[in-house]
Design an enzyme around this catalytic site. Structure first.
Site, PDB file in Angstrom:
ATOM      1  N   CYS A 105       0.894  -1.159   0.000  1.00  0.00           N
ATOM      2  CA  CYS A 105       0.000   0.000   0.000  1.00  0.00           C
ATOM      3  C   CYS A 105       0.923   1.196   0.000  1.00  0.00           C
ATOM      4  O   CYS A 105       1.558   1.486   1.006  1.00  0.00           O
ATOM      5  CB  CYS A 105      -0.909   0.024   1.229  1.00  0.00           C
ATOM      6  N   CYS A 108      -0.422   4.125   2.573  1.00  0.00           N
ATOM      7  CA  CYS A 108      -0.431   3.939   4.032  1.00  0.00           C
ATOM      8  C   CYS A 108      -0.190   2.464   4.345  1.00  0.00           C
ATOM      9  O   CYS A 108       0.918   1.976   4.213  1.00  0.00           O
ATOM     10  CB  CYS A 108      -1.709   4.471   4.642  1.00  0.00           C
ATOM     11  N   SER A 109      -1.221   1.748   4.760  1.00  0.00           N
ATOM     12  CA  SER A 109      -0.992   0.351   5.144  1.00  0.00           C
ATOM     13  C   SER A 109      -2.238  -0.500   4.946  1.00  0.00           C
ATOM     14  O   SER A 109      -2.512  -1.379   5.749  1.00  0.00           O
ATOM     15  CB  SER A 109      -0.545   0.286   6.605  1.00  0.00           C
ATOM     16  N   CYS A 110      -3.011  -0.240   3.890  1.00  0.00           N
ATOM     17  CA  CYS A 110      -4.232  -1.007   3.634  1.00  0.00           C
ATOM     18  C   CYS A 110      -3.869  -2.487   3.494  1.00  0.00           C
ATOM     19  O   CYS A 110      -2.882  -2.837   2.840  1.00  0.00           O
ATOM     20  CB  CYS A 110      -4.921  -0.500   2.375  1.00  0.00           C
TER      21      CYS A 110
HETATM   22 FE    FE Z   1      -3.311   2.077   2.939  1.00  0.00          FE
END
Ligand code: FE
Length: 208
Positions: A105, A108-110
């Site tokens: 991602c 961010c950190s999906c």
């Molecule tokens: Fe994300």
């Protein structure tokens, strides 16, 4: 400030706010530190990657399930009972001898929580998020994964709407294993694409 620096600043601020909030809630006895840790542990190690591993193992054993998993992933995954936040829409990408899939991602950190639990620290780090796109082969080498030069690497960028699950290749010589035993072989990293699944180490011959 460049975009990455700005994102890091936002992350740091957010982390400080979360830590402050957590301390406050604990000080006021509104939440219990052990309970919080237990929830994190549940998502990181138990609910976590084990659910995704069971999905992968079933796809290896059941061609009909696999076809459904690739064509209607949400429905197939829900049929195993894995639903919930951050897993509303999952796309399953299949590794083959010609194509290796890697998930990132960049923003961010999906991450598909109901299948893989909470993302590992490196998945959220700026270097992984930027390098996975620019130099995926180099990133895989850092993870100790050296793919044949003619294997193509496809990088998938997750977002708030779509999360990806890599369906790794079933290692040779595991055709006789049960679903549960196959699931044991499937690591979290193999479902992100920073690793592959290997057959259990061949037992050394016991000499008489
Ligand atoms: Fe994300």
């Amino acid at each position: 400030m460049n975009q990455e620096g700005e994102q890091e600043r936002i992350n740091r601020e957010l982390e400080a706010r979360v830590n402050a909030l957590e301390s406050l809630l604990i000080d006021k006895s509104l939440v219990d530190r052990h309970a919080l840790q237990a929830i994190l542990d549940l998502y990181e190690t138990q609910i976590g990657p084990r659910n995704g591993a069971r999905v992968v193992a079933r796809a290896w054993l059941d061609p009909l399930f696999k076809a459904r998993l690739l064509s209607a992933p949400d429905e197939a995954i829900a049929s195993m009972g894995y639903t919930g936040r951050q897993g509303e829409h999952v796309v399953v990408v299949e590794n083959t001898a010609q194509l290796h899939n890697l998930v990132v991602c960049t923003l961010c950190s999906c991450y598909p929580w109901p299948l893989l639990g909470l993302p590992p620290g490196w998945y959220k780090s700026a270097p992984y998020r930027s390098r996975a796109v620019i130099d995926p082969r180099g990133v895989l080498a850092d993870f100790g994964l050296h793919l044949p030069a003619d294997t193509q690497i496809q990088v998938w960028d997750s977002n708030a709407e779509v999360r990806y699950l890599v369906l790794p290749m079933q290692p040779e010589g595991t055709e006789h294993l049960s679903e549960a035993s196959l699931a044991e072989l499937v690591s979290r990293n193999a479902m992100i694409g920073t690793d592959i699944v290997r057959a259990p180490a061949a037992r050394s011959e016991v000499l008489p």
